[in-house]
Design an enzyme around this catalytic site. Structure first.
Site, PDB file in Angstrom:
ATOM      1  N   HIS A   1       7.735   1.029   0.436  1.00 40.61           N
ATOM      2  CA  HIS A   1       7.973   0.681  -0.974  1.00 40.61           C
ATOM      3  C   HIS A   1       8.928  -0.512  -1.081  1.00 40.61           C
ATOM      4  O   HIS A   1       9.583  -0.688  -2.111  1.00 40.61           O
ATOM      5  CB  HIS A   1       8.634   1.841  -1.775  1.00 40.61           C
ATOM      6  CG  HIS A   1       7.799   3.073  -1.929  1.00 40.61           C
ATOM      7  ND1 HIS A   1       8.315   4.327  -1.755  1.00 40.61           N
ATOM      8  CD2 HIS A   1       6.506   3.239  -2.273  1.00 40.61           C
ATOM      9  CE1 HIS A   1       7.372   5.238  -1.963  1.00 40.61           C
ATOM     10  NE2 HIS A   1       6.260   4.595  -2.279  1.00 40.61           N
TER      11      HIS A   1
ATOM     12  N   ASN B   1      -4.789  -5.606  -3.266  1.00 40.31           N
ATOM     13  CA  ASN B   1      -4.310  -4.435  -2.534  1.00 40.31           C
ATOM     14  C   ASN B   1      -5.558  -3.707  -2.044  1.00 40.31           C
ATOM     15  O   ASN B   1      -6.200  -2.986  -2.808  1.00 40.31           O
ATOM     16  CB  ASN B   1      -3.460  -3.558  -3.465  1.00 40.31           C
ATOM     17  CG  ASN B   1      -2.912  -2.324  -2.766  1.00 40.31           C
ATOM     18  OD1 ASN B   1      -3.246  -2.052  -1.605  1.00 40.31           O
ATOM     19  ND2 ASN B   1      -2.083  -1.581  -3.460  1.00 40.31           N
TER      20      ASN B   1
ATOM     21  N   ARG C   1      -1.039  -7.127  -0.392  1.00 40.52           N
ATOM     22  CA  ARG C   1      -0.126  -6.065   0.013  1.00 40.52           C
ATOM     23  C   ARG C   1      -0.534  -5.629   1.422  1.00 40.52           C
ATOM     24  O   ARG C   1      -1.682  -5.276   1.662  1.00 40.52           O
ATOM     25  CB  ARG C   1      -0.252  -4.883  -0.943  1.00 40.52           C
ATOM     26  CG  ARG C   1       0.614  -3.752  -0.484  1.00 40.52           C
ATOM     27  CD  ARG C   1       0.431  -2.520  -1.321  1.00 40.52           C
ATOM     28  NE  ARG C   1       1.385  -1.522  -0.893  1.00 40.52           N
ATOM     29  CZ  ARG C   1       1.150  -0.222  -0.899  1.00 40.52           C
ATOM     30  NH1 ARG C   1       0.003   0.242  -1.323  1.00 40.52           N
ATOM     31  NH2 ARG C   1       2.081   0.608  -0.499  1.00 40.52           N
TER      32      ARG C   1
ATOM     33  N   GLU D   1       5.103  -4.041  -8.637  1.00 35.30           N
ATOM     34  CA  GLU D   1       4.889  -4.504  -7.258  1.00 35.30           C
ATOM     35  C   GLU D   1       3.912  -5.678  -7.209  1.00 35.30           C
ATOM     36  O   GLU D   1       4.075  -6.588  -6.392  1.00 35.30           O
ATOM     37  CB  GLU D   1       4.368  -3.333  -6.411  1.00 35.30           C
ATOM     38  CG  GLU D   1       5.449  -2.288  -6.172  1.00 35.30           C
ATOM     39  CD  GLU D   1       4.923  -0.960  -5.656  1.00 35.30           C
ATOM     40  OE1 GLU D   1       4.508  -0.129  -6.482  1.00 35.30           O
ATOM     41  OE2 GLU D   1       4.933  -0.752  -4.441  1.00 35.30           O
TER      42      GLU D   1
ATOM     43  N   ARG E   1       3.731  15.401  -0.039  1.00 37.47           N
ATOM     44  CA  ARG E   1       4.382  15.204   1.276  1.00 37.47           C
ATOM     45  C   ARG E   1       5.695  15.970   1.337  1.00 37.47           C
ATOM     46  O   ARG E   1       6.446  15.974   0.360  1.00 37.47           O
ATOM     47  CB  ARG E   1       4.656  13.721   1.511  1.00 37.47           C
ATOM     48  CG  ARG E   1       3.444  12.960   1.984  1.00 37.47           C
ATOM     49  CD  ARG E   1       3.737  11.480   2.096  1.00 37.47           C
ATOM     50  NE  ARG E   1       3.041  10.746   1.054  1.00 37.47           N
ATOM     51  CZ  ARG E   1       3.295   9.482   0.715  1.00 37.47           C
ATOM     52  NH1 ARG E   1       4.243   8.808   1.346  1.00 37.47           N
ATOM     53  NH2 ARG E   1       2.614   8.897  -0.239  1.00 37.47           N
TER      54      ARG E   1
END
Ligand code: ADP
Length: 400
Positions: free
Chosen positions: A182, A7, A93, A386, A243
């Protein structure tokens, strides 16, 4: 088969090495190289079963970071490989696959071009993801690379979910639509929950809630996403750590027109200074919010309530979208660990037939049903993974 999962961010390279066969999925080592290209790069490494180690390294780019990592992986004392050739594939990723990628892809010239083309939609993520891929091509010549996209799982959404009600031309010419993110986590917990609850994955209806610093919900039916809360960018939907999630687009116009803010300032405000942090005087971490709320901090209490209100209103909406659900699934740092958040959320779901089992809800970081046996819609805690999902997809792309 040993698979390296990468990643790559602009100044970091997170990695995990897995041993994956049909019957076995084992993590061998993981870590992170931070501050690549900056002062004092740092190498965090942990072999399965050992303590984490952290050392300063001298590297200037991602390819050098990978070489440092490779040396460690084959180290006689702390390594996990005899030879680098044991790595048979590398899974990456990649944040944005646009409409082009509905599943993972073995990297070739054309795939790299498409990742580059999607950079306009994810300018902070896709370019470093590509740098990670190209560094692996240099350091592991001949080893296949697989790109696993955060957006791919959501590509099954129908137009009624992904179209914004703005002039159609903006979608047709500029690809402005909802994509969702996601996806790797939603896909993983969908599969893991079906297995855990013994549900048929081709028929189950699950509302998967990934609640970390960023957060999103997906309505998934038979393994296909029907709707999700993030949009063209990861700014939409839930109240997140920093956010805003959904705000009236008119707010953006007001900030620019009436308060004279620049585009960069609005970007920074909505992505970095909003959400829980915006409502609770800079506290973006749910643990801090909960502790301050307990001590009577009114702003933290309100931030917590806003978080729960937004989350449960989407759960209600997705119950309708799916026309009923077998379970809601809670994952990510908050979903897996925060009993108070789960309690506040499930307390509102009685109307959908979901009731909290208070003693089961004490669980942290492990799979559990936290609703009562008489609930018609279950509530499940399911830790996400993940990296493992990327390794599985990588193995599947190369063996099927
Ligand atoms: P990221 O999105 O960066 O991967 P994580 O999935 O690790 O983030 O989730 C981070 C969030 O999880 C933070 O808001 C943190 O407060 C929350 N979290 C982690 N552990 C707990 C806990 N025990 N109780 C409440 N929240 C927790």
């Amino acid at each position: 088969m040993k698979v390296l999962v990468v990643n790559a961010g602009s100044s970091s390279l997170k990695f995990t090495v897995f041993h994956i066969t049909d019957g076995e999925r084992r993590m061998l080592a993981k870590g992170n190289i931070e501050r690549i290209g900056l002062k004092h790069p740092n190498f965090i490494y942990q072999r399965a079963g050992d303590a984490k180690t952290e050392i300063e390294v001298t590297i200037k780019d991602h390819a050098e970071a990978l070489k440092v990592l490779c040396d460690r992986l084959v180290d006689a004392e702390v390594g996990v490989l005899r030879d680098l050739s044991e790595i048979k594939a590398i899974g990456h990723r990649v944040v944005h696959g646009g409409e082009k990628f509905t599943s993972s892809a073995v990297v070739n010239h054309e795939v790299k071009k498409s990742i580059r083309d999607c950079a306009a939609l994810a300018p902070l993520h896709n370019p470093p993801n590509l740098v990670g891929i190209e560094a692996c091509e240099t350091v592991f010549p001949g080893t296949p690379n697989v790109a696993v996209f955060d957006t791919a799982f959501h590509q099954t959404m129908p137009p009624s979910s992904y179209l914004y009600a703005i002039p159609r031309e903006l979608y047709e010419r500029h690809h402005i639509r909802k994509y969702g993110f996601h996806g790797t986590s939603h896909k993983y917990v969908y599969g893991a929950t079906c297995e855990y609850l013994k549900l048929d994955p081709t028929k189950a209806r699950l509302i998967t809630c990934h609640l970390g610093n960023g957060g999103s919900i997906a309505a998934v039916h038979g393994g296909k996403v029907v709707d999700t809360t993030m949009g063209m960018t990861p700014l939409a939907g839930l109240v997140m750590g920093t956010r805003s999630g959904n705000v009236d687009a008119g707010v953006v116009l007001f900030l620019i027109r009436n308060l004279g803010m620049s585009v960069e300032a609005v970007d920074n405000l909505l992505n970095k200074q909003s959400g829980l942090a915006g409502l609770a005087d800079g506290k973006s971490d749910m643990r801090d919010i909960i502790s301050a709320a307990h001590h009577g901090d009114a702003h933290a209490q309100q931030a917590f309530q806003c978080f729960v209100q937004r989350l449960t209103s989407y759960i209600g909406a997705y119950f309708i979208v799916l026309q009923g659900a077998d379970a809601i699934v809670l994952t990510g740092g908050i979903g897996e660990n925060s009993a108070p958040v789960r309690e506040a959320v499930i307390a509102r779901l009685g109307v959908l037939g979901c009731f909290l089992d208070k003693s089961a809800n004490a669980v942290m970081g492990q799979a559990a049903v936290v609703s009562t046996p008489e609930s018609t819609m279950k509530a499940v805690v399911m830790p996400t993974n993940e990296e493992l999902m990327i390794a599985i997809e990588t193995q599947e792309m190369l063996t099927t």
